[in-house]
Design a protein around this motif. Sequence first.
Motif, mmCIF file in Angstrom:
data_model
loop_
_atom_site.group_PDB
_atom_site.id
_atom_site.type_symbol
_atom_site.label_atom_id
_atom_site.label_comp_id
_atom_site.label_asym_id
_atom_site.label_seq_id
_atom_site.Cartn_x
_atom_site.Cartn_y
_atom_site.Cartn_z
ATOM 1 N N VAL A 3 0.830 -1.270 0.040
ATOM 2 C CA VAL A 3 -0.103 -0.110 -0.166
ATOM 3 C C VAL A 3 0.999 1.260 0.279
ATOM 4 O O VAL A 3 0.334 2.343 -0.180
ATOM 5 N N GLY A 4 2.342 1.118 0.049
ATOM 6 C CA GLY A 4 3.045 2.188 0.237
ATOM 7 C C GLY A 4 4.492 1.853 -0.012
ATOM 8 O O GLY A 4 4.967 0.900 0.703
ATOM 9 N N GLY A 6 8.392 4.019 0.077
ATOM 10 C CA GLY A 6 9.266 5.174 0.242
ATOM 11 C C GLY A 6 10.682 4.930 0.359
ATOM 12 O O GLY A 6 11.162 4.244 0.940
ATOM 13 N N CYS A 59 9.170 6.993 5.279
ATOM 14 C CA CYS A 59 7.975 6.750 5.701
ATOM 15 C C CYS A 59 6.752 7.780 5.464
ATOM 16 O O CYS A 59 5.875 7.137 4.932
ATOM 17 N N LYS A 61 6.757 9.530 2.542
ATOM 18 C CA LYS A 61 6.460 9.263 1.107
ATOM 19 C C LYS A 61 5.805 7.806 1.121
ATOM 20 O O LYS A 61 4.744 7.741 0.343
ATOM 21 N N ALA A 62 6.091 6.902 1.919
ATOM 22 C CA ALA A 62 5.298 5.684 1.759
ATOM 23 C C ALA A 62 3.943 5.809 2.365
ATOM 24 O O ALA A 62 2.805 5.379 1.654
ATOM 25 N N LEU A 63 3.402 6.912 3.190
ATOM 26 C CA LEU A 63 2.227 6.995 3.606
ATOM 27 C C LEU A 63 1.573 8.029 2.673
ATOM 28 O O LEU A 63 0.232 8.125 2.646
ATOM 29 N N GLY A 64 2.219 8.495 1.623
ATOM 30 C CA GLY A 64 1.725 9.312 0.782
ATOM 31 C C GLY A 64 1.247 10.941 1.094
ATOM 32 O O GLY A 64 0.821 11.729 0.475
ATOM 33 N N THR A 65 2.028 11.284 2.320
ATOM 34 C CA THR A 65 1.999 12.505 2.586
ATOM 35 C C THR A 65 2.891 13.542 2.797
ATOM 36 O O THR A 65 2.909 14.412 2.528
ATOM 37 N N HIS A 97 -3.190 8.016 9.258
ATOM 38 C CA HIS A 97 -3.032 7.871 7.746
ATOM 39 C C HIS A 97 -2.753 6.564 7.448
ATOM 40 O O HIS A 97 -3.220 6.170 6.499
ATOM 41 N N LEU A 98 -1.895 5.955 8.152
ATOM 42 C CA LEU A 98 -1.753 4.108 8.081
ATOM 43 C C LEU A 98 -3.140 3.529 8.128
ATOM 44 O O LEU A 98 -3.348 2.596 7.203
ATOM 45 N N LEU A 101 -5.132 3.817 4.885
ATOM 46 C CA LEU A 101 -4.345 3.270 3.785
ATOM 47 C C LEU A 101 -4.704 1.920 3.857
ATOM 48 O O LEU A 101 -4.529 1.082 2.829
#
Length: 134
Positions: A3-4, A6, A59, A61-65, A97-98, A101
Motif C-alpha cells: 500500500v506504500g 518510500g 515513511c 513518502k510511503a504514507l503518501g503525505t 494515515h496508516l 491506507l
Amino acid sequence: MIVGVGADLCDIRRIQDSLDRFGDRFKLRCFTEIERIRSDRKPDAAWSYAKRFAAKEACAKALGTGMRRDVYWKDMGVVNLPSGRPTLALTGHAAQHLRRLTPPGHEATVHLTLSDEHPYALAFVVIEALPVTK
C-alpha cells in the motif's frame, strides 16, 4: 498487498551540522526518546541520527503525505524488534494515515531497511497490508 513505498537518501554531514548548530533542540524536535537514547550511545551519533531521519522521510513518502498534511517527525519512530530488525512505530497523525491506507480486513506491517556509506544514509520503507486471519 503493498500500500506504500518510500525511499530517502540523507547526507550524514548535514545531520552533523544540525546537531552541532542546534543540539538538543534538533533532537527533541525530530526524534523520539528511544531514538535519542539509541543514537546518543553510538560513537558516531550523526550516522545513527541520519539513518533515522531518512527513515522518517521514507515513511512519510510511503504514507503518501510527505512531511506535510499534519504528519510530524516524532509521529514516526525507528524501533527494533526483538530480533534486532528495525521497523517504524507510528503514532498520532501518521498512525491515522496508516489506518486510512489499510483496507478493511487487513493489518498493516511496516518494513524498513537502513544502510549507510559515508557521507550518506539510506532508508527504504514498504508498507504491506496483510489479511487478518481468524
